[in-house]
Design a protein around this motif. Structure first.
Motif, PDB file in Angstrom:
ATOM      1  N   VAL A  62      19.498 -29.339  39.717  1.00 55.81           N
ATOM      2  CA  VAL A  62      19.081 -29.662  38.352  1.00 55.81           C
ATOM      3  C   VAL A  62      18.698 -31.136  38.332  1.00 55.81           C
ATOM      4  O   VAL A  62      19.545 -32.014  38.468  1.00 55.81           O
ATOM      5  N   GLU A  63      17.402 -31.410  38.179  1.00 51.84           N
ATOM      6  CA  GLU A  63      16.845 -32.753  38.333  1.00 51.84           C
ATOM      7  C   GLU A  63      16.966 -33.534  37.030  1.00 51.84           C
ATOM      8  O   GLU A  63      16.143 -33.405  36.119  1.00 51.84           O
ATOM      9  N   GLY A  64      18.022 -34.361  36.945  1.00 51.51           N
ATOM     10  CA  GLY A  64      18.269 -35.127  35.728  1.00 51.51           C
ATOM     11  C   GLY A  64      17.557 -36.458  35.655  1.00 51.51           C
ATOM     12  O   GLY A  64      17.646 -37.148  34.633  1.00 51.51           O
ATOM     13  N   LEU A  65      16.881 -36.862  36.730  1.00 49.46           N
ATOM     14  CA  LEU A  65      16.143 -38.122  36.782  1.00 49.46           C
ATOM     15  C   LEU A  65      17.004 -39.288  36.284  1.00 49.46           C
ATOM     16  O   LEU A  65      18.197 -39.346  36.528  1.00 49.46           O
ATOM     17  N   GLY A  66      16.389 -40.245  35.586  1.00 42.42           N
ATOM     18  CA  GLY A  66      17.119 -41.446  35.182  1.00 42.42           C
ATOM     19  C   GLY A  66      18.098 -41.209  34.049  1.00 42.42           C
ATOM     20  O   GLY A  66      19.099 -41.909  33.931  1.00 42.42           O
ATOM     21  N   SER A  67      17.785 -40.220  33.174  1.00 44.09           N
ATOM     22  CA  SER A  67      18.644 -39.848  32.060  1.00 44.09           C
ATOM     23  C   SER A  67      18.961 -41.051  31.178  1.00 44.09           C
ATOM     24  O   SER A  67      18.233 -42.045  31.173  1.00 44.09           O
ATOM     25  N   LEU A  68      20.061 -40.966  30.405  1.00 47.01           N
ATOM     26  CA  LEU A  68      20.465 -42.035  29.484  1.00 47.01           C
ATOM     27  C   LEU A  68      19.281 -42.474  28.632  1.00 47.01           C
ATOM     28  O   LEU A  68      18.788 -41.684  27.833  1.00 47.01           O
ATOM     29  N   VAL A  92      23.484 -28.000  42.303  1.00 40.01           N
ATOM     30  CA  VAL A  92      23.792 -29.423  42.415  1.00 40.01           C
ATOM     31  C   VAL A  92      23.133 -30.128  41.230  1.00 40.01           C
ATOM     32  O   VAL A  92      22.040 -29.759  40.804  1.00 40.01           O
ATOM     33  N   THR A  93      23.803 -31.141  40.688  1.00 40.39           N
ATOM     34  CA  THR A  93      23.278 -31.921  39.562  1.00 40.39           C
ATOM     35  C   THR A  93      22.779 -33.266  40.081  1.00 40.39           C
ATOM     36  O   THR A  93      23.560 -34.061  40.601  1.00 40.39           O
ATOM     37  N   GLU A  94      21.471 -33.510  39.960  1.00 40.52           N
ATOM     38  CA  GLU A  94      20.897 -34.740  40.493  1.00 40.52           C
ATOM     39  C   GLU A  94      20.643 -35.762  39.392  1.00 40.52           C
ATOM     40  O   GLU A  94      20.147 -35.433  38.311  1.00 40.52           O
ATOM     41  N   LEU A  95      20.976 -37.020  39.694  1.00 44.70           N
ATOM     42  CA  LEU A  95      20.697 -38.154  38.825  1.00 44.70           C
ATOM     43  C   LEU A  95      20.069 -39.268  39.652  1.00 44.70           C
ATOM     44  O   LEU A  95      20.372 -39.404  40.834  1.00 44.70           O
ATOM     45  N   GLY A 130      27.996 -27.753  43.582  1.00 43.05           N
ATOM     46  CA  GLY A 130      28.088 -28.708  44.679  1.00 43.05           C
ATOM     47  C   GLY A 130      28.299 -30.137  44.230  1.00 43.05           C
ATOM     48  O   GLY A 130      28.310 -31.046  45.059  1.00 43.05           O
ATOM     49  N   GLY A 131      28.453 -30.353  42.924  1.00 42.28           N
ATOM     50  CA  GLY A 131      28.677 -31.695  42.418  1.00 42.28           C
ATOM     51  C   GLY A 131      27.377 -32.430  42.161  1.00 42.28           C
ATOM     52  O   GLY A 131      26.394 -31.845  41.702  1.00 42.28           O
ATOM     53  N   PHE A 132      27.358 -33.724  42.484  1.00 41.59           N
ATOM     54  CA  PHE A 132      26.236 -34.593  42.140  1.00 41.59           C
ATOM     55  C   PHE A 132      25.402 -34.962  43.360  1.00 41.59           C
ATOM     56  O   PHE A 132      25.914 -35.066  44.476  1.00 41.59           O
ATOM     57  N   MET A 133      24.110 -35.164  43.118  1.00 44.63           N
ATOM     58  CA  MET A 133      23.229 -35.779  44.096  1.00 44.63           C
ATOM     59  C   MET A 133      22.661 -37.032  43.438  1.00 44.63           C
ATOM     60  O   MET A 133      22.052 -36.956  42.367  1.00 44.63           O
ATOM     61  N   LEU A 134      22.890 -38.181  44.059  1.00 45.51           N
ATOM     62  CA  LEU A 134      22.445 -39.456  43.503  1.00 45.51           C
ATOM     63  C   LEU A 134      21.245 -39.972  44.302  1.00 45.51           C
ATOM     64  O   LEU A 134      21.359 -40.253  45.488  1.00 45.51           O
TER      65      LEU A 134
END
Length: 265
Positions: A62-68, A92-95, A130-134
């Motif tokens: 899940v591509e969250g990009l820069g977010s905030l 996996v959650t990507e930020l 799978g948690g986070f991908m940074l």
């Protein structure tokens, strides 16, 4: 957690025996990874089949990009991560932490909140999340010291979760000197961007110098050939593809795709 600790131990110490490739790398990743992760935006459909793959992705990112203060908000990123997990997909959650989107403390708070949301609300996060991908790069304008601090925080946080949930670092390996790259990614599951020969050389230097020889190699599915071809990019990298017993017996690569670009991820 047992699988993640094993991988970190192998990567850090370069153990011999069955994991000999971690300390005595071959000329290419062995075996060639047959399973892969691929992006979709929050609310997007299942990712398209990646270039040169014959089947669909084995895990959704899940591509969250820069977010905030930038694209996508925390609620959408968390909710759609949960949706894929509850539908039985490995997820996996990507930020992409960027200083012009939010502060370091804001990213830490968001990661804490998303983790709590997944652990408290999804059906089986230890098995499927799978948690986070940074995704961390120098032009995102956080300093190396800030990224080391962030990654240390996330690793400590995720060590408290059961099962596979942890943290990948999808960093630009040639964006810093080797010692800095190693310090930033140390302790994580490493998913380096390999979009050029210099990136591949930096990943191999990390293996030969620091024994970090297990990599979830990231290819850019939107790049022209050959850099969109996972088989080509992984052929340039020494050592072993990322693997975890929690997600079966396969070996993994990662196809990066920007939602809405060439492949409509």
């Amino acid at each position: 957690m047992r699988s993640r600790l094993l991988l970190i131990l192998v990567c850090t110490l370069g153990l011999a025996g069955v994991f000999a490739t971690a300390s005595t790398p071959a000329s290419a990743q062995s075996p060639t990874p047959a399973w892969y992760m691929m992006d979709t935006g929050p609310g997007g459909s299942f990712p398209p089949i990646g270039p040169y793959h014959s089947t669909g992705a084995n895990a959704v990112v899940v591509e969250g990009l820069g977010s905030l203060g930038c694209q996508y908000n925390e609620n959408n990123i968390a909710y759609y991560s949960l949706v894929w997990v509850d539908e039985g997909y490995q997820t996996v959650t990507e930020l992409s932490p960027q200083s012009y989107c939010g502060s370091l403390s804001q990213y830490e708070t968001m990661i804490y909140d998303i983790n709590a949301y997944m652990e408290n609300n999804s059906s089986d996060p230890g098995r499927y999340w799978g948690g986070f991908m940074l995704d961390e790069e120098p032009n995102f304008e956080f300093s190396a010291a800030q990224l080391e601090s962030l990654n240390s925080y996330v690793e400590s946080l995720m060590n408290g979760d059961p099962g596979v949930s942890y943290v990948f670092t999808e960093d630009q390996p040639n964006g810093w000197v080797l010692a800095t790259y190693q310090a930033i990614t140390s302790g994580s599951w490493v998913a380096p961007q390999v979009y050029s020969t210099s990136m591949a050389n930096a990943v191999n230097a990390d293996c030969s110098t620091y024994g970090i020889c297990i990599n979830d190699v990231t290819s850019n599915a939107d790049d022209p050939y050959p850099w969109d071809d996972y088989a080509y990019t992984t052929s340039l990298i020494n050592g072993t593809p990322w693997f975890t017993g929690d997600w079966g017996s396969g070996y993994w690569s990662n196809d990066f795709c920007v939602p809405g670009q060439n492949l409509s991820c």
